[in-house]
Write an enzyme that holds these catalytic residues in place. Sequence first.
Site, PDB file in Angstrom:
ATOM      1  N   HIS A   9      -6.384  -3.275   4.701  1.00 44.41           N
ATOM      2  CA  HIS A   9      -6.746  -2.813   6.049  1.00 44.41           C
ATOM      3  C   HIS A   9      -6.868  -4.097   6.864  1.00 44.41           C
ATOM      4  O   HIS A   9      -7.929  -4.715   6.910  1.00 44.41           O
ATOM      5  CB  HIS A   9      -8.054  -2.032   6.056  1.00 44.41           C
ATOM      6  CG  HIS A   9      -7.934  -0.712   5.349  1.00 44.41           C
ATOM      7  ND1 HIS A   9      -8.960   0.164   5.198  1.00 44.41           N
ATOM      8  CD2 HIS A   9      -6.872  -0.113   4.736  1.00 44.41           C
ATOM      9  CE1 HIS A   9      -8.564   1.238   4.533  1.00 44.41           C
ATOM     10  NE2 HIS A   9      -7.287   1.090   4.228  1.00 44.41           N
ATOM     11  N   ASP A  61       0.855  -1.192   0.000  1.00 41.98           N
ATOM     12  CA  ASP A  61       0.000   0.000   0.000  1.00 41.98           C
ATOM     13  C   ASP A  61       0.892   1.243   0.000  1.00 41.98           C
ATOM     14  O   ASP A  61       1.461   1.591   1.039  1.00 41.98           O
ATOM     15  CB  ASP A  61      -0.882  -0.060   1.260  1.00 41.98           C
ATOM     16  CG  ASP A  61      -1.911   1.051   1.328  1.00 41.98           C
ATOM     17  OD1 ASP A  61      -2.031   1.811   0.356  1.00 41.98           O
ATOM     18  OD2 ASP A  61      -2.604   1.139   2.362  1.00 41.98           O
ATOM     19  N   GLU A 114       0.713   7.236   6.706  1.00 41.52           N
ATOM     20  CA  GLU A 114       0.174   7.923   5.539  1.00 41.52           C
ATOM     21  C   GLU A 114      -0.502   9.264   5.855  1.00 41.52           C
ATOM     22  O   GLU A 114      -1.693   9.437   5.618  1.00 41.52           O
ATOM     23  CB  GLU A 114      -0.806   7.011   4.809  1.00 41.52           C
ATOM     24  CG  GLU A 114      -1.888   6.367   5.664  1.00 41.52           C
ATOM     25  CD  GLU A 114      -2.825   5.502   4.821  1.00 41.52           C
ATOM     26  OE1 GLU A 114      -3.384   6.026   3.852  1.00 41.52           O
ATOM     27  OE2 GLU A 114      -2.989   4.306   5.132  1.00 41.52           O
TER      28      GLU A 114
END
Length: 434
Positions: A356, A266, A380
Amino acid sequence: MIINNKVYKQRRKQLAKTLGDGIVIIRNSSDQIRSNDTTYPFRSNSYFHYFSGFPESDAVIVINCKPFKTWIFSKTKDKTKEIWDGFIYGPAEAAKQFLFDQGLDLKHFNDSVSDLLAKNSKVYLLQEDLSLRGLVSKILNHLSKNKRADAFLKNEIISLNSFVDRMRSIKSIDELKVIRHAANISSRAHQFVMANIHSDSYEYQVEARLRYFFGAHGARNEAYSSIVASGKNACTLHYIENQSRLNKSDLILIDAGCEYEGYASDITRTFPIGGKFSEPQKDLYSVVLEAQKAAISQVKKNNSFNDPHTAAIKVLAQGLRDFKILKNSVNAIIEKKEYKKFYMHRTSHWMGLDVHDVGDYFDPKGKPVRLMNGQILTIEPGLYFPDDRSVPKVFRNIGIRIEDDVLVNNNQAEVLTSSCPKEIDELESIIGKG
Ligand code: GLY
Ligand code: MN
Ligand code: MN
């Protein structure tokens, strides 16, 4: 394959040992209809995959904890069906290849499970599989009516999730190998896109380039729908339309990661489409980058899950004040949560089989959990400026996020995506040079 079938068997054993007694039932997802007789690409349920590695839809695994015995229920081997839909293992081969004690046809599932339920007082199910819970309740009800056991009264249906989530959240050496591999492909895909952005006119062309790179390097699937958000689209946090035309004076925010052997990566990078940051873009980007580095420096064993977020907010609040976007003191900006207008999401989530991933963020008392070695979290932070009079004109419609995947390792966190450039000079030296 990096993770072999012995690893899945070992996980089943470990789960049985943790639970002590009772039976565990985990069912895989079903194919989802796209239209008429076409389906969406199939992806296994992450829990099912974690304990079996078996790739077919609808299959079910059953574990009897004591004595330890395992079954896999799968589709009938059917040569005619295989002509249309491809290879089917069949129960016997499924058990042999994936190291279960016995393979049975799915059509025997109800009867076999009924026998097991009559002998066990505890049954562990995934809490979100409501239809399996319904089916098990029905079987228990049936058993109690037929006096094969006072099953409905005695049997306890227990949520399996927390037991498995604890296992899944600490990554093994093998899992880390897979995730590093996914992270590496994704990091290179971002660089490939940066280098070739001058050849693309629309966001979906950038998306196509990402997908091409993932697939060409062994990762057929994305871990989630890629966000390719140019200009003001970057202010929509879950933007996946990816339809707009690219404008050279805008930034582009790309949040994309591949899946490899079921594991996610990610990464988000934000960079100028034309190759050079304007001064206002550079100012904002520098603050987000500083916030991200401050957050990463808080990824340490025994720190709170919230520490990286707190560190990021401090830097972002200072930046918002320096740019005169917010007027209060840094403390007041934080206390009154004024930063939330421009930074409305959290800094981290767990990552693993799911982008997630499973795992608690808070303990039962509501306190953020402590970080443990072997956990992976994203870092992030971002800033998003609406088209709003409260924002200086030069900052309006700019959205910036920088995201890396970080492994907790004592005081020395490992940034798994560190090979993906994020410094301003590095980015400017790559963009459009493909
Ligand atoms: N790509 C989803 C996220 O960053 O959370
Ligand atoms: Mn993320
Ligand atoms: Mn992301």
